[in-house]
Scaffold this motif. Structure first.
Motif, PDB file in Angstrom:
ATOM      1  N   ILE A   1      -4.519   6.233   1.051  1.00  0.00           N
ATOM      2  CA  ILE A   1      -5.233   4.994   0.731  1.00  0.00           C
ATOM      3  C   ILE A   1      -5.000   3.935   1.817  1.00  0.00           C
ATOM      4  CG2 ILE A   1      -5.470   3.112  -0.930  1.00  0.00           C
ATOM      5  CD1 ILE A   1      -6.537   5.765  -1.977  1.00  0.00           C
ATOM      6  N   GLY A   2      -3.724   3.818   2.264  1.00  0.00           N
ATOM      7  CA  GLY A   2      -3.385   2.823   3.284  1.00  0.00           C
ATOM      8  C   GLY A   2      -4.096   3.077   4.599  1.00  0.00           C
TER       9      GLY A   2
ATOM     10  N   GLU B   1       0.809  -1.211   0.000  1.00  0.00           N
ATOM     11  CA  GLU B   1       0.000   0.000   0.000  1.00  0.00           C
ATOM     12  C   GLU B   1       0.851   1.274   0.000  1.00  0.00           C
ATOM     13  OE1 GLU B   1      -3.178  -0.024  -0.434  1.00  0.00           O
ATOM     14  OE2 GLU B   1      -3.320  -2.209  -0.356  1.00  0.00           O
ATOM     15  N   ARG B   2       1.942   1.264   0.767  1.00  0.00           N
ATOM     16  CA  ARG B   2       2.738   2.489   0.922  1.00  0.00           C
ATOM     17  C   ARG B   2       3.876   2.587  -0.086  1.00  0.00           C
ATOM     18  NH1 ARG B   2       3.250   3.541   7.495  1.00  0.00           N
ATOM     19  NH2 ARG B   2       1.017   3.537   7.934  1.00  0.00           N
ATOM     20  N   ASN B   3       4.681   1.539  -0.150  1.00  0.00           N
ATOM     21  CA  ASN B   3       5.860   1.606  -1.019  1.00  0.00           C
ATOM     22  C   ASN B   3       5.523   1.455  -2.498  1.00  0.00           C
ATOM     23  OD1 ASN B   3       6.647   0.850   1.716  1.00  0.00           O
ATOM     24  ND2 ASN B   3       8.720   0.811   0.947  1.00  0.00           N
TER      25      ASN B   3
ATOM     26  N   THR C   1      -9.596   7.593  -5.587  1.00  0.00           N
ATOM     27  CA  THR C   1      -8.530   6.657  -5.953  1.00  0.00           C
ATOM     28  C   THR C   1      -7.152   7.289  -5.826  1.00  0.00           C
ATOM     29  OG1 THR C   1      -8.547   7.286  -8.286  1.00  0.00           O
ATOM     30  CG2 THR C   1     -10.084   5.544  -7.598  1.00  0.00           C
ATOM     31  N   PHE C   2      -6.161   6.446  -5.944  1.00  0.00           N
ATOM     32  CA  PHE C   2      -4.768   6.893  -5.894  1.00  0.00           C
ATOM     33  C   PHE C   2      -4.486   7.916  -7.000  1.00  0.00           C
ATOM     34  CE2 PHE C   2      -0.352   6.449  -7.316  1.00  0.00           C
ATOM     35  CZ  PHE C   2       0.337   6.653  -6.140  1.00  0.00           C
ATOM     36  N   GLN C   3      -4.925   7.607  -8.222  1.00  0.00           N
ATOM     37  CA  GLN C   3      -4.690   8.493  -9.358  1.00  0.00           C
ATOM     38  C   GLN C   3      -5.400   9.827  -9.193  1.00  0.00           C
ATOM     39  OE1 GLN C   3      -2.515   8.176 -11.667  1.00  0.00           O
ATOM     40  NE2 GLN C   3      -1.894   6.088 -11.098  1.00  0.00           N
ATOM     41  N   GLN C   4      -6.590   9.800  -8.612  1.00  0.00           N
ATOM     42  CA  GLN C   4      -7.328  11.047  -8.395  1.00  0.00           C
ATOM     43  C   GLN C   4      -6.644  11.911  -7.345  1.00  0.00           C
ATOM     44  OE1 GLN C   4     -11.120   9.230  -7.535  1.00  0.00           O
ATOM     45  NE2 GLN C   4     -11.922   9.651  -9.592  1.00  0.00           N
ATOM     46  N   LEU C   5      -6.055  11.282  -6.355  1.00  0.00           N
ATOM     47  CA  LEU C   5      -5.304  12.043  -5.352  1.00  0.00           C
ATOM     48  C   LEU C   5      -4.072  12.695  -5.984  1.00  0.00           C
ATOM     49  CD1 LEU C   5      -5.521   9.523  -2.358  1.00  0.00           C
ATOM     50  CD2 LEU C   5      -6.554  11.790  -2.441  1.00  0.00           C
ATOM     51  N   ILE C   6      -3.418  11.973  -6.888  1.00  0.00           N
ATOM     52  CA  ILE C   6      -2.267  12.533  -7.613  1.00  0.00           C
ATOM     53  C   ILE C   6      -2.739  13.720  -8.452  1.00  0.00           C
ATOM     54  CG2 ILE C   6      -0.531  12.077  -9.399  1.00  0.00           C
ATOM     55  CD1 ILE C   6       0.107  10.716  -6.771  1.00  0.00           C
ATOM     56  N   GLU C   7      -3.885  13.546  -9.103  1.00  0.00           N
ATOM     57  CA  GLU C   7      -4.444  14.616  -9.938  1.00  0.00           C
ATOM     58  C   GLU C   7      -4.751  15.856  -9.096  1.00  0.00           C
ATOM     59  OE1 GLU C   7      -8.432  15.450 -12.649  1.00  0.00           O
ATOM     60  OE2 GLU C   7      -7.875  13.378 -12.153  1.00  0.00           O
ATOM     61  N   PHE C   8      -5.205  15.624  -7.851  1.00  0.00           N
ATOM     62  CA  PHE C   8      -5.542  16.755  -6.982  1.00  0.00           C
ATOM     63  C   PHE C   8      -4.299  17.535  -6.551  1.00  0.00           C
ATOM     64  CE2 PHE C   8      -6.869  18.848  -3.034  1.00  0.00           C
ATOM     65  CZ  PHE C   8      -8.075  19.394  -3.420  1.00  0.00           C
TER      66      PHE C   8
END
Length: 449
Positions: free
Chosen positions: A351-352, A267-269, A333-340
Motif C-alpha cells: 500500500i505504501g 503506512e508501514r508500521n 485494500t490492506f485487508q484484501q491483501l491479508i486475505e490473499f
C-alpha cells in the motif's frame, strides 16, 4: 729596437684571448641558467593543485540568473568559491579578453569543477557556445534598464515592486529570499551590495536612492542570530491524521523530511492508519511538546469508533470471499491483501509503495515493493487486473518539486530536473542533460504526459 717592436703586439693579443675565453664561459653559464629557470618555471606553472568542492559546510545559496561578466570578487565568493579560486577565475577572464563569451568558455576555467558548473549552469546568462544560432537564442537574457523613480526603503519592497524596478521574476524572488536570509532586513547598503545578483553597475545606480545606513551595525551578528532562532507562528487547524499527506504535516510545522517519516510510520508500521492518539504520540519525530500542541486539533475518535463498530458487527463467517480476478491492483485494500495471503508487513509495504507512485503503471512494478513475498506477488499480478487510467501524470516541465522529490522513480534525479528545466524547454533535452540510466528513464516516462 727590432726585437722590441716584434714583441709588443703579442702581449695585447694574449690578453684579448683570455678575455674572449672568459666572456664565452660567462655567456654559456648565463644561457644554461636561463634555460634551467625556464624549465623550472614551466613545471611550476603546469602543475596546478587539484581543487575539490565539498557540500558539507557550504552556506545556503539563493541562485538566480546572473551574468558572470558583472560579478566582483565578493559576489563570486557568495556563489561558493574561495578567495583563491575567485582570483583564478578573474585572471582567466582577463586571459580570454576581459569577458566570458559563452558557457562553454567559462566551463574551461579549471577552478570551476564539473559538479559546480552543473549547479550554476541553468542560471548563467551566457549563450551555450559562440555559434551564431546560440547568440540568436540568447536575446531572451538581455538586461532591462532599471526604472528608479526616487528614494525608497528596500525592506518595504515586495517581489512585484522589484519586478517593476526592472528585475526579472526569478531575480526579484531571490532578492526577497536574501532579505529573509539576513533576518527580514537588508540592514545596510554594505549588506545590500553583497546580494550577488545585484551587479556593481546596478548597485551604483541604486545606491543614492536606498534609504539604508551606509555601514553595517557592529551588533548585526547578534541581531541576526536572534531573528534566525525565532520560530515561525503556525496556524493550527482540525485534521484527520489518517488522511493527511506530507504537505499537510508540513503545514502543521514539520519539515519535509519529518513529514515523510510520519507518513511512512503510518503506512508501514501501523498498516495504513493511526488507531489511537497513543499511536501518534509514539512517532519519534513528534516530540511530547509538539503532540500536546496538536492534540486539541486531532479528530480521530469518531473514525476509530466507526471502524471498531463495523468490525464488530460483521461476523467472521459473514465476511465475503474476494474474487481477486475482479480486483484492480490499484484499488486492492490492506485487508484484501491479508486475505490473499500476504503478512501485515508485506501488505503495508504494498500500500505504501503504491501511494508513493500514485498508482502502478505496470503490474511488474508490484514486484519492486520492499519486503514483499515475490512468489505470492507474482501469483497476485497474474490473477488481478490493472487499471492505470487514473494514475496522475505530469510533464518534466510542470511537475511539482515535492512530487519529483518523493516519487520513487524521480527522486534521485529531482534536483537535476529542477535545475535543467529552467533553461531547457524540451523534455528530450532535459533527459539528455541529466544522463539517467536507460531503465530509470523508461520507468519515469510511464508517469509523464
Amino acid at each position: 729596437m727590432g726585437k722590441t717592436n716584434t714583441m709588443k703586439p703579442k702581449l695585447p693579443f694574449e690578453i684579448r684571448k683570455k678575455q674572449f675565453y672568459a666572456l664565452s664561459l660567462l655567456g654559456i653559464f648565463i644561457v644554461i641558467f636561463q634555460l634551467s629557470y625556464l624549465v623550472y618555471k614551466g613545471k611550476q606553472e603546469t602543475k596546478f593543485p587539484e581543487i575539490h568542492f565539498t557540500n558539507s559546510n557550504e552556506p545556503q545559496l539563493f541562485l538566480t540568473e546572473f551574468d558572470p561578466n558583472q560579478l566582483n570578487e565578493k559576489q563570486w565568493e557568495n556563489l561558493g568559491f574561495t578567495a583563491k579560486q575567485v582570483k583564478t577565475i578573474l585572471k582567466y577572464k582577463e586571459i580570454v579578453g576581459g569577458n566570458f563569451t559563452s558557457k562553454e568558455q567559462l566551463k574551461k576555467c579549471y577552478s570551476i569543477s564539473e559538479e559546480k558548473f552543473a549547479e550554476l549552469e541553468p542560471y548563467i546568462l551566457l549563450p551555450e557556445d559562440n555559434s551564431k544560432n546560440s547568440k540568436k537564442n540568447f536575446t531572451k537574457f538581455e538586461h532591462k534598464e532599471l526604472q528608479i523613480k526616487g528614494k525608497f526603503n528596500p525592506d518595504l519592497y515586495s517581489q512585484k515592486d522589484w519586478e517593476n524596478l526592472g528585475f526579472s521574476e526569478k531575480q526579484a524572488a531571490a532578492i526577497i529570499k536574501y532579505k529573509q536570509y539576513l533576518g527580514g532586513s537588508f540592514v545596510s547598503k554594505e549588506k545590500f551590495k553583497e546580494c550577488f545578483i545585484i551587479s556593481p553597475e546596478n548597485y551604483q545606480k541604486l545606491s543614492p536612492f536606498l534609504l539604508l545606513p551606509e555601514k553595517t551595525p557592529e551588533n548585526f551578528e547578534r541581531k541576526y542570530q536572534n531573528i534566525a532562532s525565532e520560530k515561525p507562528k503556525i496556524q493550527y487547524f482540525e485534521f484527520d491524521p489518517n488522511s493527511l499527506d506530507t504537505n499537510g504535516w508540513q503545514k502543521l510545522g514539520f519539515s519535509e523530511k519529518q513529514a515523510s517519516v510520519i507518513v511512512n510510520y503510518r503506512e508501514r508500521n501501523l498498516k495504513g492508519s493511526f488507531k489511537s492518539l497513543e499511536d501518534i504520540k509514539k512517532c519519534f519525530v513528534i516530540s511530547e511538546e509538539k503532540f500536546n500542541e496538536l492534540k486539541p486539533y486531532i479528530k480521530l475518535n469518531l473514525i476509530q469508533k466507526a471502524s471498531e463498530n463495523t468490525a464488530q458487527n460483521i461476523p467472521e463467517k459473514a465476511k465475503p470471499t474476494t474474487d481477486f480476478s475482479k480486483i484492480d491492483l490499484n484499488k486492492i485494500t490492506f485487508q484484501q491483501l491479508i486475505e490473499f495471503g500476504f503478512d501485515e508487513k508485506s501488505a503495508a509495504s504494498f500500500i505504501g509503495f503504491r501511494n508513493k507512485l500514485g498508482g502502478f503503471m505496470k503490474s511488474s512494478h508490484v514486484l519492486e515493493t520492499y519486503n514483499i513475498d515475490k512468489n505470492l506477488a507474482e501469483k497476485l499480478i497474474n490473477i488481478s487486473p490493472l487499471n492505470n487510467m487514473n494514475v496522475q501524470k505530469f510533464s518534466l516541465l510542470d511537475a511539482p518539486e515535492d512530487w519529483l522529490k518523493n516519487h520513487p522513480y524521480f527522486r534521485y534525479y529531482a534536483n537535476k530536473i529542477i535545475y535543467y528545466r529552467i533553461s531547457f524547454p524540451k523534455e528530450s533535452t532535459i533527459f539528455e542533460k541529466m544522463k539517467a540510466k536507460p531503465e530509470d528513464e523508461a520507468k519515469m516516462r510511464l508517469y509523464l504526459k
